[in-house]
Design an enzyme around this catalytic site. Structure first.
Site, PDB file in Angstrom:
ATOM      1  CB  SER A  60     -25.988  15.784  32.303  1.00 48.64           C
ATOM      2  OG  SER A  60     -25.046  14.875  32.759  1.00 48.64           O
ATOM      3  CE  LYS A  63     -23.400  15.932  35.132  1.00 46.58           C
ATOM      4  NZ  LYS A  63     -22.761  15.061  34.133  1.00 46.58           N
ATOM      5  CE1 TYR A 181     -23.221  14.362  38.808  1.00 48.75           C
ATOM      6  CE2 TYR A 181     -23.337  11.979  39.023  1.00 48.75           C
ATOM      7  CZ  TYR A 181     -23.216  13.101  38.231  1.00 48.75           C
ATOM      8  OH  TYR A 181     -23.101  12.965  36.869  1.00 48.75           O
ATOM      9  CE1 TYR A 232     -23.428  14.270  28.537  1.00 50.26           C
ATOM     10  CE2 TYR A 232     -24.904  14.176  26.652  1.00 50.26           C
ATOM     11  CZ  TYR A 232     -24.691  14.101  28.010  1.00 50.26           C
ATOM     12  OH  TYR A 232     -25.740  13.852  28.852  1.00 50.26           O
ATOM     13  CB  VAL A 250     -27.814   9.978  29.614  1.00 53.35           C
ATOM     14  CG1 VAL A 250     -26.395  10.274  29.167  1.00 53.35           C
ATOM     15  CG2 VAL A 250     -27.913   9.831  31.113  1.00 53.35           C
TER      16      VAL A 250
HETATM   17  N1  GLU Z   1     -26.286  10.661  36.151  1.00 53.22           N
HETATM   18  C1  GLU Z   1     -25.582  10.451  34.933  1.00 53.22           C
HETATM   19  C2  GLU Z   1     -24.184   9.969  35.223  1.00 53.22           C
HETATM   20  O1  GLU Z   1     -23.596  10.422  36.148  1.00 53.22           O
HETATM   21  C3  GLU Z   1     -25.576  11.755  34.182  1.00 53.22           C
HETATM   22  C4  GLU Z   1     -25.031  11.581  32.831  1.00 53.22           C
HETATM   23  C5  GLU Z   1     -25.573  12.535  31.837  1.00 53.22           C
HETATM   24  O2  GLU Z   1     -26.761  12.842  31.776  1.00 53.22           O
HETATM   25  O3  GLU Z   1     -24.728  12.995  31.052  1.00 53.22           O
HETATM   26  O4  GLU Z   1     -23.646   9.111  34.588  1.00 53.22           O
END
Ligand code: GLU
Length: 296
Positions: A60, A63, A181, A232, A250
């Site tokens: 993530s 992002k 993605y 989060y 994650v």
């Molecule tokens: N690729 C992970 C997902 O889409 C990213 C989640 C994350 O790092 O928060 O579930």
């Protein structure tokens, strides 16, 4: 204290704890006790400790960079995604129904999928190009094993994307967007690479080559959304302990920005219940306590 001494001290003091993410099977194979820390200063110097040169799955953290690339084009992405903390898990479906397919913010999965859709076909290649340039590491790429594993286990993200499509908030076919993605999340980078690639946010939008990616207010806004939504449903706790804009993934990485000074990346794969690296948050907490460098 010199920055090198500081990162060495932090690396010797933290203890990795928690559990690695296993909902993407390839992520479950990493060493939970690994730890790396890198601090890149505005003049491009890097101070590293532990396994700071070891690539890991950025997940993530990607992002932040896709949001920055979308905002570099224009800010109409904000008509498709909000900027409030969700208070819900990163892959939650519930708010999407009450909020008519507009995700709360660009850092939960639904919001990030919209941003990737906004960038369109080739989004992950544009991201790779940006990350290679900023880090000065042309070897950065997608980890194919993680990408395949994630694509095979993407029912939840696929559901989020289809749900948003039903509200008219997807421009491209769900399959195409999901592939982009998953590729962006599966990019592997080291703490050193990521700290350098994050510097434009510490430099108020200016890239390492001196050109501008974002205006001063767009850079401020990316940092603000990182502070309020980047970790989060524990963003409040992160702001309380660390006091910096940050974004976790994650894979166990966290990037953080000290505007006007430096960018930091820490990595340790064992996560707490909310999905944030236990040793990573601890290290950043110690960093701002020892330096006094927080935004507050
Ligand atoms: N690729 C992970 C997902 O889409 C990213 C989640 C994350 O790092 O928060 O579930």
């Amino acid at each position: 204290m010199e920055l090198q001494q500081l990162v060495d001290r932090i690396a010797s003091e933290v203890t990795p704890g928690g559990a690695v993410a296993d909902y993407i099977p390839a992520l479950a194979r990493v060493d939970p006790h690994a730890f790396g820390l890198a601090v890149a200063t505005l003049d491009g110097e890097v101070f590293g400790a532990g396994r700071h040169e070891r690539p890991f799955s950025i997940q993530s953290i990607s992002k932040v960079f896709t949001l920055a690339l979308a905002l570099a084009e224009n800010d109409d992405v904000w008509t498709r995604v909000g900027r409030e903390p969700s208070g819900s898990p990163f892959n939650s479906l519930v708010q999407l129904e009450t909020e008519q397919g507009i995700p709360r913010n660009p850092f939960i999965n639904a919001g990030a999928v919209v941003v990737t859709d906004h960038l369109g076909l080739g989004a992950s290649d544009r991201l790779l190009e940006f990350l290679r340039r900023e880090s000065g590491n042309p070897g950065i790429g997608v980890d194919p094993e993680v990408a395949e594993s994630e694509l095979d286990h993407s029912d939840r993200n696929r559901a989020l994307a289809h749900f948003m499509a039903s509200y008219g908030n997807m421009r491209n076919p769900v399959d195409v967007v999901l592939r982009e993605y998953v590729r962006q999340c599966s990019i592997a980078m080291s703490c050193t690479d990521l700290a350098k690639a994050t510097l434009f946010l510490a430099r108020h939008g200016v890239r390492n080559d001196g050109t501008r990616l974002l205006g001063v207010s767009a850079a401020k806004r990316v940092n603000a959304v990182m502070l309020t939504c980047g970790t989060y449903d524990a963003a409040g706790q992160f702001a309380y302990r660390v006091g910096l804009p940050g974004k976790s993934g994650v894979g166990g990485g966290i990037i953080a920005v000290v505007p006007g000074r430096c960018a930091i990346c820490v990595w340790s794969p064992a996560l707490d219940a909310r999905g944030n690296s236990v040793a990573g948050v601890d290290a950043l907490d110690r960093f701002t306590t020892l330096t006094g460098w927080s935004v507050f």
